[in-house]
Design a protein around this motif. Structure first.
Motif, PDB file in Angstrom:
ATOM      1  N   GLY A  12       0.832  -1.189   0.000  1.00 60.84           N
ATOM      2  CA  GLY A  12       0.000   0.000   0.000  1.00 60.84           C
ATOM      3  C   GLY A  12       0.872   1.247   0.000  1.00 60.84           C
ATOM      4  O   GLY A  12       2.063   1.177   0.342  1.00 60.84           O
ATOM      5  N   SER A  13       0.300   2.342  -0.370  1.00 63.61           N
ATOM      6  CA  SER A  13       1.025   3.612  -0.404  1.00 63.61           C
ATOM      7  C   SER A  13       0.869   4.324   0.931  1.00 63.61           C
ATOM      8  O   SER A  13      -0.089   4.065   1.673  1.00 63.61           O
ATOM      9  N   PRO A  14       1.790   5.194   1.237  1.00 61.87           N
ATOM     10  CA  PRO A  14       1.674   5.963   2.495  1.00 61.87           C
ATOM     11  C   PRO A  14       0.325   6.655   2.584  1.00 61.87           C
ATOM     12  O   PRO A  14      -0.173   7.224   1.601  1.00 61.87           O
ATOM     13  N   GLY A  59       0.989   1.512  24.070  1.00 62.22           N
ATOM     14  CA  GLY A  59       2.099   1.973  23.248  1.00 62.22           C
ATOM     15  C   GLY A  59       1.961   1.661  21.768  1.00 62.22           C
ATOM     16  O   GLY A  59       2.726   2.181  20.954  1.00 62.22           O
ATOM     17  N   VAL A  60       1.023   0.796  21.411  1.00 66.15           N
ATOM     18  CA  VAL A  60       0.812   0.479  19.995  1.00 66.15           C
ATOM     19  C   VAL A  60      -0.149   1.513  19.404  1.00 66.15           C
ATOM     20  O   VAL A  60      -1.197   1.803  19.979  1.00 66.15           O
ATOM     21  N   SER A  61       0.214   2.013  18.238  1.00 60.84           N
ATOM     22  CA  SER A  61      -0.575   3.056  17.577  1.00 60.84           C
ATOM     23  C   SER A  61      -2.006   2.600  17.320  1.00 60.84           C
ATOM     24  O   SER A  61      -2.258   1.434  16.982  1.00 60.84           O
ATOM     25  N   ASN A  62      -2.940   3.530  17.442  1.00 62.81           N
ATOM     26  CA  ASN A  62      -4.342   3.201  17.154  1.00 62.81           C
ATOM     27  C   ASN A  62      -4.606   3.089  15.660  1.00 62.81           C
ATOM     28  O   ASN A  62      -5.741   2.888  15.224  1.00 62.81           O
ATOM     29  N   ARG A  63      -3.563   3.205  14.844  1.00 61.75           N
ATOM     30  CA  ARG A  63      -3.693   2.924  13.411  1.00 61.75           C
ATOM     31  C   ARG A  63      -3.823   1.414  13.162  1.00 61.75           C
ATOM     32  O   ARG A  63      -4.199   0.997  12.071  1.00 61.75           O
ATOM     33  N   PHE A  64      -3.490   0.643  14.174  1.00 59.13           N
ATOM     34  CA  PHE A  64      -3.574  -0.815  14.071  1.00 59.13           C
ATOM     35  C   PHE A  64      -4.873  -1.281  14.736  1.00 59.13           C
ATOM     36  O   PHE A  64      -5.155  -0.916  15.884  1.00 59.13           O
ATOM     37  N   SER A  65      -5.641  -2.075  14.014  1.00 58.96           N
ATOM     38  CA  SER A  65      -6.873  -2.604  14.572  1.00 58.96           C
ATOM     39  C   SER A  65      -7.082  -4.034  14.108  1.00 58.96           C
ATOM     40  O   SER A  65      -6.579  -4.437  13.056  1.00 58.96           O
ATOM     41  N   GLY A  66      -7.815  -4.801  14.918  1.00 60.38           N
ATOM     42  CA  GLY A  66      -8.071  -6.195  14.592  1.00 60.38           C
ATOM     43  C   GLY A  66      -9.538  -6.521  14.693  1.00 60.38           C
ATOM     44  O   GLY A  66     -10.293  -5.868  15.419  1.00 60.38           O
ATOM     45  N   SER A  67      -9.943  -7.553  13.956  1.00 56.72           N
ATOM     46  CA  SER A  67     -11.325  -8.009  13.985  1.00 56.72           C
ATOM     47  C   SER A  67     -11.366  -9.481  13.619  1.00 56.72           C
ATOM     48  O   SER A  67     -10.346 -10.077  13.241  1.00 56.72           O
ATOM     49  N   THR A  76      -5.988  -4.605  10.306  1.00 52.69           N
ATOM     50  CA  THR A  76      -6.057  -3.433   9.438  1.00 52.69           C
ATOM     51  C   THR A  76      -5.085  -2.381   9.942  1.00 52.69           C
ATOM     52  O   THR A  76      -5.035  -2.098  11.142  1.00 52.69           O
ATOM     53  N   ILE A  77      -4.307  -1.849   9.030  1.00 52.19           N
ATOM     54  CA  ILE A  77      -3.401  -0.745   9.341  1.00 52.19           C
ATOM     55  C   ILE A  77      -3.859   0.450   8.514  1.00 52.19           C
ATOM     56  O   ILE A  77      -3.910   0.383   7.281  1.00 52.19           O
ATOM     57  N   SER A  78      -4.229   1.509   9.191  1.00 49.62           N
ATOM     58  CA  SER A  78      -4.678   2.704   8.488  1.00 49.62           C
ATOM     59  C   SER A  78      -3.571   3.751   8.493  1.00 49.62           C
ATOM     60  O   SER A  78      -2.640   3.695   9.304  1.00 49.62           O
ATOM     61  N   GLY A  79      -3.672   4.702   7.583  1.00 48.68           N
ATOM     62  CA  GLY A  79      -2.663   5.760   7.509  1.00 48.68           C
ATOM     63  C   GLY A  79      -1.258   5.186   7.408  1.00 48.68           C
ATOM     64  O   GLY A  79      -0.368   5.563   8.166  1.00 48.68           O
ATOM     65  N   LEU A  80      -1.048   4.290   6.445  1.00 53.15           N
ATOM     66  CA  LEU A  80       0.237   3.599   6.314  1.00 53.15           C
ATOM     67  C   LEU A  80       1.425   4.551   6.397  1.00 53.15           C
ATOM     68  O   LEU A  80       1.423   5.633   5.790  1.00 53.15           O
ATOM     69  N   GLN A  81       2.446   4.102   7.115  1.00 50.01           N
ATOM     70  CA  GLN A  81       3.683   4.850   7.219  1.00 50.01           C
ATOM     71  C   GLN A  81       4.846   3.943   6.815  1.00 50.01           C
ATOM     72  O   GLN A  81       4.740   2.712   6.893  1.00 50.01           O
ATOM     73  N   LEU A 109       4.515  -6.908   4.374  1.00 47.71           N
ATOM     74  CA  LEU A 109       3.888  -5.646   4.017  1.00 47.71           C
ATOM     75  C   LEU A 109       4.922  -4.713   3.409  1.00 47.71           C
ATOM     76  O   LEU A 109       5.940  -4.405   4.049  1.00 47.71           O
ATOM     77  N   THR A 110       4.653  -4.271   2.195  1.00 44.35           N
ATOM     78  CA  THR A 110       5.518  -3.309   1.523  1.00 44.35           C
ATOM     79  C   THR A 110       4.794  -1.974   1.421  1.00 44.35           C
ATOM     80  O   THR A 110       3.654  -1.919   0.956  1.00 44.35           O
ATOM     81  N   VAL A 111       5.449  -0.930   1.899  1.00 41.96           N
ATOM     82  CA  VAL A 111       4.900   0.423   1.766  1.00 41.96           C
ATOM     83  C   VAL A 111       5.553   1.055   0.542  1.00 41.96           C
ATOM     84  O   VAL A 111       6.766   1.281   0.518  1.00 41.96           O
TER      85      VAL A 111
END
Lengths: 112, 116
Positions: A12-14, A59-67, A76-81, A109-111
């Motif tokens: 995914g792209s940044p 300490g883990v970013s809230n960009r990471f979520s699971g379901s 799911t990783i949002s706002g890829l960095q 995972l490749t950004v």
């Protein structure tokens, strides 16, 4: 003791969002809420990112979520960095034969 | 701060036995299982087994049953993983990790090279 099934790679792209799936059976992913996700950078030890399907350790970013739905869990990783580029592994408790832990095969995972 | 510090790299000949240690600090050793995980070069994570330091009970993965022994020494807060009858396919990084059915904290890894 079969491994859980993950895609070999995602990209995914940044700024974009990506989702990694983890498919098991009713004896593991589908039967228990002990699904975890780990991030591993090259040459480093794995790091817990999600536990019990959807919980984030401190300490883990809230960009990471699971379901989870049925026998498939998702990360799911949002706002890829750029620093999110790593290998990701899911794991689950399983009651198949004796109680134990089973891992997925890992997803690179490749950004872009 | 929770820390798991593993022993250093090992080079072994085929057929030999290796024993790796994992010394913990920052939490009560007997509160959580200690797991061991194998990662061959360029490969994924494979669960090997666990020990409950509270009572020494162990569970081993079928793949390693009969060759692996995992123990815990509560007097030194140290866990051990012994792998016998080593073969080239056992060349890997071995991690200890603590938790119940979630591997919350991991050691830094120990590289074991099996070569004649």
């Amino acid at each position: 003791q079969s491994a859980l099934t993950q895609p070999a790679s995602v990209s995914g792209s940044p700024g974009q969002s990506i989702t990694i799936s983890c498919t098991g059976t009713s004896s593991d992913v589908g039967g228990y809420n002990y699904v975890s996700w780990y991030q591993q950078h090259p040459g480093k030890a794995p790091k817990l990112m999600i536990y019990e399907v959807s919980n984030r350790p401190s300490g883990v970013s809230n960009r990471f979520s699971g379901s989870k739905s049925g026998n498939t869990a998702s990360l799911t990783i949002s706002g890829l960095q750029a620093e999110d580029e790593a290998d990701y592994y899911c794991s689950s408790y399983t009651s198949s034969s004796t109680p134990h832990v089973v891992f997925g095969g890992g997803t690179k995972l490749t950004v872009l | 701060e929770v820390q798991l510090v593993q022993s250093g790299a090992e080079v072994k000949k085929p057929g030999a036995t290796v024993k790796i240690s994992c010394k913990v600090s920052g939490y009560t050793f007997t509160d959580y299982y200690m797991h061991w995980v194998q990662q061959a070069p360029g490969k994924g994570l494979e669960w090997m087994g666990l020990v409950d330091p509270e009572d020494g009970e162990t569970i081993y993965a079928e793949k390693f049953q009969g060759r692996v022994t995992i123990t815990a020494d509560t007097s030194t807060d140290t866990a051990y993983m012994e792998l016998s009858s080593l073969r080239s396919e056992d060349t890997a990084v071995y991690y200890c990790a603590t938790g119940v059915w979630v591997l919350d904290y991991w050691g830094q890894g120990t590289l074991v090279t099996v070569s004649s």
